[in-house]
Design an enzyme around this catalytic site. Structure first.
Site: not given
Length: 161
Positions: A59, A66, A101
């Site tokens: 992160c 993550d 993303e």
């Protein structure tokens, strides 16, 4: 390397990296996606699936890990992504801080740049942090006509129920 072996973004001088068991790319920018020739036949295009059920990145806000299940489907034209280089590329994200993303789309764009497929789609199924799972999907265009496209096989996150 064998006949037809091609480095997609490095010159021949750097090819030793993929065969050296001690070498690991420190970042996605340092990682090289190698390609190998693919003899495309007549008829509908083949679709190749690469999956990584234990993808890890960091992160960028908290520095905490993550985790995601990554599924990539692509229709090769003249090149395949070499699987070991793909694995090394994905593991280079372990110390890379980026949002879900950005990681997902970066993987797809790098594969397109390396192999120049007819078509590619990527799905990143990110495990919840803060109670919110994030699923990211990206593709280059409409799938090729006649290509068989299986479901990604990863159900949406449902918790413990």
């Amino acid at each position: 390397m064998g006949t037809g072996y091609k480095a997609s973004s490095q010159d021949a001088h750097d090819r030793h990296e993929i065969t050296d068991p001690a070498w690991r790319p420190a970042s996605p920018d340092e990682a090289v996606l190698e390609t190998v020739p693919f003899a495309r036949q007549d008829g509908p295009p083949a679709v190749v699936r690469l999956t990584c059920p234990e993808f890890t990145s960091l992160c960028p806000v908290t520095g905490q890990p993550d985790f995601a299940h990554i599924v990539v489907d692509y229709a090769p034209d003249g090149l395949l992504v070499e699987s070991k280089s793909f694995k090394l590329f994905l593991t280079s994200f372990r110390n890379h801080g980026a949002f879900h993303e950005e990681c997902t789309v970066m993987i797809g764009r790098r594969m397109v740049a390396a192999a120049k497929p007819l078509w590619l789609r990527i799905a990143g199924y990110w495990y919840p942090r803060g109670g919110i799972p994030i699923d990211v999907f990206w593709q280059t265009s409409t799938p090729p006509e006649g290509a068989w496209l299986p479901e990604t096989g990863v159900p949406p996150y449902r918790g413990r129920g």
